[in-house]
Structure formats: C-alpha cells, structure tokens
Write a protein that holds these residues in place. Structure first.
Motif, PDB file in Angstrom:
ATOM      1  N   LEU A 102      37.371 -18.095  -5.203  1.00 21.56           N
ATOM      2  CA  LEU A 102      35.990 -18.551  -5.339  1.00 21.56           C
ATOM      3  C   LEU A 102      35.186 -17.762  -6.362  1.00 21.56           C
ATOM      4  O   LEU A 102      34.187 -18.255  -6.894  1.00 21.56           O
ATOM      5  CB  LEU A 102      35.272 -18.461  -3.993  1.00 21.56           C
ATOM      6  CG  LEU A 102      35.871 -19.250  -2.841  1.00 21.56           C
ATOM      7  CD1 LEU A 102      35.118 -18.961  -1.550  1.00 21.56           C
ATOM      8  CD2 LEU A 102      35.880 -20.729  -3.152  1.00 21.56           C
ATOM      9  N   TYR A 103      35.616 -16.547  -6.612  1.00 24.39           N
ATOM     10  CA  TYR A 103      34.890 -15.664  -7.526  1.00 24.39           C
ATOM     11  C   TYR A 103      35.901 -14.815  -8.267  1.00 24.39           C
ATOM     12  O   TYR A 103      36.788 -14.211  -7.644  1.00 24.39           O
ATOM     13  CB  TYR A 103      33.927 -14.774  -6.737  1.00 24.39           C
ATOM     14  CG  TYR A 103      33.153 -13.790  -7.588  1.00 24.39           C
ATOM     15  CD1 TYR A 103      31.911 -14.141  -8.097  1.00 24.39           C
ATOM     16  CD2 TYR A 103      33.656 -12.538  -7.879  1.00 24.39           C
ATOM     17  CE1 TYR A 103      31.180 -13.253  -8.883  1.00 24.39           C
ATOM     18  CE2 TYR A 103      32.944 -11.647  -8.662  1.00 24.39           C
ATOM     19  CZ  TYR A 103      31.713 -12.005  -9.162  1.00 24.39           C
ATOM     20  OH  TYR A 103      31.004 -11.130  -9.931  1.00 24.39           O
ATOM     21  N   ARG A 104      35.806 -14.811  -9.583  1.00 25.75           N
ATOM     22  CA  ARG A 104      36.644 -13.928 -10.392  1.00 25.75           C
ATOM     23  C   ARG A 104      35.836 -13.567 -11.622  1.00 25.75           C
ATOM     24  O   ARG A 104      35.739 -14.366 -12.542  1.00 25.75           O
ATOM     25  CB  ARG A 104      37.944 -14.578 -10.780  1.00 25.75           C
ATOM     26  CG  ARG A 104      38.754 -13.672 -11.679  1.00 25.75           C
ATOM     27  CD  ARG A 104      40.184 -13.906 -11.510  1.00 25.75           C
ATOM     28  NE  ARG A 104      40.889 -12.757 -12.016  1.00 25.75           N
ATOM     29  CZ  ARG A 104      42.083 -12.440 -11.640  1.00 25.75           C
ATOM     30  NH1 ARG A 104      42.687 -13.161 -10.734  1.00 25.75           N
ATOM     31  NH2 ARG A 104      42.678 -11.423 -12.156  1.00 25.75           N
ATOM     32  N   GLY A 110      33.483 -25.134  -9.170  1.00 25.85           N
ATOM     33  CA  GLY A 110      34.302 -26.222  -8.627  1.00 25.85           C
ATOM     34  C   GLY A 110      34.954 -25.862  -7.296  1.00 25.85           C
ATOM     35  O   GLY A 110      34.767 -26.565  -6.292  1.00 25.85           O
ATOM     36  N   PRO A 111      35.708 -24.759  -7.258  1.00 24.91           N
ATOM     37  CA  PRO A 111      36.311 -24.356  -5.979  1.00 24.91           C
ATOM     38  C   PRO A 111      35.277 -24.069  -4.890  1.00 24.91           C
ATOM     39  O   PRO A 111      35.493 -24.393  -3.732  1.00 24.91           O
ATOM     40  CB  PRO A 111      37.103 -23.093  -6.339  1.00 24.91           C
ATOM     41  CG  PRO A 111      37.407 -23.236  -7.793  1.00 24.91           C
ATOM     42  CD  PRO A 111      36.224 -23.959  -8.373  1.00 24.91           C
ATOM     43  N   MET A 112      34.130 -23.492  -5.271  1.00 19.05           N
ATOM     44  CA  MET A 112      33.079 -23.216  -4.283  1.00 19.05           C
ATOM     45  C   MET A 112      32.540 -24.512  -3.702  1.00 19.05           C
ATOM     46  O   MET A 112      32.322 -24.611  -2.500  1.00 19.05           O
ATOM     47  CB  MET A 112      31.942 -22.404  -4.914  1.00 19.05           C
ATOM     48  CG  MET A 112      32.296 -20.959  -5.180  1.00 19.05           C
ATOM     49  SD  MET A 112      30.999 -20.078  -6.084  1.00 19.05           S
ATOM     50  CE  MET A 112      29.601 -20.294  -5.018  1.00 19.05           C
ATOM     51  N   ARG A 113      32.333 -25.507  -4.550  1.00 18.34           N
ATOM     52  CA  ARG A 113      31.806 -26.799  -4.083  1.00 18.34           C
ATOM     53  C   ARG A 113      32.813 -27.470  -3.145  1.00 18.34           C
ATOM     54  O   ARG A 113      32.455 -27.955  -2.086  1.00 18.34           O
ATOM     55  CB  ARG A 113      31.484 -27.692  -5.288  1.00 18.34           C
ATOM     56  CG  ARG A 113      30.768 -28.958  -4.962  1.00 18.34           C
ATOM     57  CD  ARG A 113      30.316 -29.769  -6.183  1.00 18.34           C
ATOM     58  NE  ARG A 113      31.179 -29.697  -7.350  1.00 18.34           N
ATOM     59  CZ  ARG A 113      30.947 -28.919  -8.441  1.00 18.34           C
ATOM     60  NH1 ARG A 113      29.879 -28.161  -8.489  1.00 18.34           N
ATOM     61  NH2 ARG A 113      31.794 -28.907  -9.451  1.00 18.34           N
ATOM     62  N   ARG A 114      34.097 -27.484  -3.537  1.00 21.04           N
ATOM     63  CA  ARG A 114      35.125 -28.107  -2.686  1.00 21.04           C
ATOM     64  C   ARG A 114      35.277 -27.385  -1.349  1.00 21.04           C
ATOM     65  O   ARG A 114      35.538 -28.010  -0.333  1.00 21.04           O
ATOM     66  CB  ARG A 114      36.465 -28.150  -3.422  1.00 21.04           C
ATOM     67  CG  ARG A 114      36.514 -29.222  -4.516  1.00 21.04           C
ATOM     68  CD  ARG A 114      37.908 -29.376  -5.093  1.00 21.04           C
ATOM     69  NE  ARG A 114      38.387 -28.194  -5.788  1.00 21.04           N
ATOM     70  CZ  ARG A 114      38.106 -27.867  -7.050  1.00 21.04           C
ATOM     71  NH1 ARG A 114      37.316 -28.641  -7.767  1.00 21.04           N
ATOM     72  NH2 ARG A 114      38.599 -26.778  -7.582  1.00 21.04           N
ATOM     73  N   ALA A 115      35.094 -26.063  -1.354  1.00 24.10           N
ATOM     74  CA  ALA A 115      35.227 -25.277  -0.124  1.00 24.10           C
ATOM     75  C   ALA A 115      33.915 -25.204   0.653  1.00 24.10           C
ATOM     76  O   ALA A 115      33.879 -24.655   1.755  1.00 24.10           O
ATOM     77  CB  ALA A 115      35.709 -23.861  -0.457  1.00 24.10           C
ATOM     78  N   ARG A 116      32.835 -25.736   0.060  1.00 28.12           N
ATOM     79  CA  ARG A 116      31.511 -25.720   0.685  1.00 28.12           C
ATOM     80  C   ARG A 116      31.070 -24.293   1.002  1.00 28.12           C
ATOM     81  O   ARG A 116      30.633 -23.974   2.107  1.00 28.12           O
ATOM     82  CB  ARG A 116      31.470 -26.616   1.923  1.00 28.12           C
ATOM     83  CG  ARG A 116      31.709 -28.080   1.601  1.00 28.12           C
ATOM     84  CD  ARG A 116      31.732 -28.980   2.813  1.00 28.12           C
ATOM     85  NE  ARG A 116      32.529 -28.538   3.943  1.00 28.12           N
ATOM     86  CZ  ARG A 116      33.855 -28.684   4.069  1.00 28.12           C
ATOM     87  NH1 ARG A 116      34.532 -29.272   3.126  1.00 28.12           N
ATOM     88  NH2 ARG A 116      34.488 -28.261   5.131  1.00 28.12           N
ATOM     89  N   VAL A 141      38.262 -14.378  -2.262  1.00 31.32           N
ATOM     90  CA  VAL A 141      39.201 -15.442  -1.904  1.00 31.32           C
ATOM     91  C   VAL A 141      38.838 -15.981  -0.523  1.00 31.32           C
ATOM     92  O   VAL A 141      38.630 -15.207   0.416  1.00 31.32           O
ATOM     93  CB  VAL A 141      40.654 -14.905  -1.885  1.00 31.32           C
ATOM     94  CG1 VAL A 141      41.629 -15.977  -1.448  1.00 31.32           C
ATOM     95  CG2 VAL A 141      41.034 -14.345  -3.248  1.00 31.32           C
ATOM     96  N   LEU A 142      38.761 -17.301  -0.414  1.00 28.57           N
ATOM     97  CA  LEU A 142      38.612 -17.951   0.890  1.00 28.57           C
ATOM     98  C   LEU A 142      40.010 -18.081   1.473  1.00 28.57           C
ATOM     99  O   LEU A 142      40.855 -18.798   0.940  1.00 28.57           O
ATOM    100  CB  LEU A 142      37.953 -19.326   0.743  1.00 28.57           C
ATOM    101  CG  LEU A 142      37.788 -20.135   2.031  1.00 28.57           C
ATOM    102  CD1 LEU A 142      36.875 -19.417   3.017  1.00 28.57           C
ATOM    103  CD2 LEU A 142      37.250 -21.523   1.713  1.00 28.57           C
ATOM    104  N   GLU A 143      40.273 -17.348   2.556  1.00 29.49           N
ATOM    105  CA  GLU A 143      41.600 -17.318   3.157  1.00 29.49           C
ATOM    106  C   GLU A 143      41.842 -18.558   4.014  1.00 29.49           C
ATOM    107  O   GLU A 143      40.910 -19.297   4.323  1.00 29.49           O
ATOM    108  CB  GLU A 143      41.772 -16.042   3.991  1.00 29.49           C
ATOM    109  CG  GLU A 143      41.600 -14.758   3.204  1.00 29.49           C
ATOM    110  CD  GLU A 143      42.674 -14.504   2.154  1.00 29.49           C
ATOM    111  OE1 GLU A 143      43.679 -15.243   2.112  1.00 29.49           O
ATOM    112  OE2 GLU A 143      42.516 -13.563   1.368  1.00 29.49           O
ATOM    113  N   THR A 144      43.079 -18.750   4.432  1.00 32.75           N
ATOM    114  CA  THR A 144      43.444 -19.938   5.205  1.00 32.75           C
ATOM    115  C   THR A 144      42.768 -19.976   6.565  1.00 32.75           C
ATOM    116  O   THR A 144      42.646 -21.047   7.152  1.00 32.75           O
ATOM    117  CB  THR A 144      44.970 -20.026   5.394  1.00 32.75           C
ATOM    118  OG1 THR A 144      45.420 -18.866   6.090  1.00 32.75           O
ATOM    119  CG2 THR A 144      45.674 -20.119   4.059  1.00 32.75           C
ATOM    120  N   ASP A 145      42.322 -18.833   7.077  1.00 34.51           N
ATOM    121  CA  ASP A 145      41.652 -18.802   8.376  1.00 34.51           C
ATOM    122  C   ASP A 145      40.136 -18.889   8.246  1.00 34.51           C
ATOM    123  O   ASP A 145      39.412 -18.754   9.226  1.00 34.51           O
ATOM    124  CB  ASP A 145      42.045 -17.552   9.165  1.00 34.51           C
ATOM    125  CG  ASP A 145      41.608 -16.261   8.500  1.00 34.51           C
ATOM    126  OD1 ASP A 145      40.973 -16.304   7.423  1.00 34.51           O
ATOM    127  OD2 ASP A 145      41.905 -15.191   9.067  1.00 34.51           O
TER     128      ASP A 145
END
Length: 174
Positions: A102-104, A110-116, A141-145
């Motif tokens: 989400l951040y680098r 884009g990834p932030m919007r899809r992950a809300r 990173v937004l983890e799987t949990d």
C-alpha cells in the motif's frame, strides 16, 4: 415470554456446559492454526462455530451429540482446507488473499482504493509501530489477516557513511 420452565433452564446449563467443553477440546485438538489471526476463511469458520454453539444452547430441537458433531465437522473441514492450502498453491489462492503493498516511498493509490485503506490508516499503523513520520517507513503491507505491517525505512546515505572510530560527526578525510 420471560420464563417457560425450569427444565429449559437446566437444559441450557447442562447442554451449554457440555457443548462449551466440547468446543474447547476441539479447538485444542485442531491446533494453533484454528486460533491464529483470522483471514476471511478462518473468520467464516469461527462465526459458524459460534452459531452452532448458540443453536445447541438455545434450540431444544438440536441434541448435544448433533451439535458436537456439527462443530467437529466444521473444525475438521477447516483442518483439511488448511492442510490442502499448505500443499496446493491453487487451494491456497482460493481460500487466502495475497498481501497488498500500500505504501512504498509514497502512497499507492490504486492498491489503497482496492483494499479500501485510507492514508490516515497507514499513518496510524506507522505511529503504532513507533514511526513518527512516514519518512522513517519504506513500505506498508496489508497482510492476509487484515493487519498492516510497517517496514522500517533505510537510513539516508549520509547516515550510513562510516564515521571514524570514536569521532562521531567527523567527515571522512577531514
């Protein structure tokens, strides 16, 4: 409405205690994976177990043995799917999401919007990890949990330069 009979209360006490003990035993036997941080699949199993326990407690139409068997089935299916997901990439992709960057060195819209996920949530995760500024963070990173992992930033080149032994702040060659 408020009270039917003592037999109903006694049934809830006896069956509830037995079902609770059975659920705890099933969770202990099934291993730590069942109680790990929840991904979507684990969450569904947990909710289903809770619903089954509630049904056993409150419905006289469901016998204790049927309820325990239902809980055993849910735990067994969760175990089988977890076992299969460690052996098959296709099964793993089916039941688990991938981590999302989400951040680098800046927000990835884009990834932030899809992950809300909002910028404020990323800043909060950085603060929670002890970083007062996003300049101290190389990635989030937004983890799987559903948790946000904050990866510390690499110090600037001037901070990495080797300084003379015992002489903090001296420039090399000075």
């Amino acid at each position: 409405m408020f009270f039917d009979d003592w037999a109903g209360l006694l049934r809830v006490l006896v069956v509830g205690t037995c079902a609770y003990v059975a659920l705890i035993a099933l969770l202990r036997v099934s291993g730590k994976r069942t109680l790990a941080k929840l991904n979507a699949f684990d969450f569904v199993v947990t909710v289903a177990l809770g619903s089954t326990l509630a049904t056993v407690l409150l419905s006289a139409d469901v016998a204790l043995a049927e309820g325990v068997l239902a809980m055993l089935l849910l735990v067994a299916l969760q175990y089988v799917v977890a076992w299969l997901s460690t052996r098959s990439r296709a099964v793993e992709r089916l039941v688990k999401s991938e981590p999302t960057l989400l951040y680098r060195n800046g927000f990835l819209a884009g990834p932030m919007r899809r992950a809300r996920v909002t910028e404020d949530e990323i800043r909060q995760a950085a603060r929670s990890s002890g970083k007062t500024d996003l300049d101290e963070v190389s990635a989030v990173v937004l983890e799987t949990d559903g948790t946000l992992s904050v990866l510390p930033g690499v110090p600037h080149v001037s901070e990495q330069r080797h300084r003379g032994p015992g002489r903090v702040g001296d420039e090399p060659g000075a």
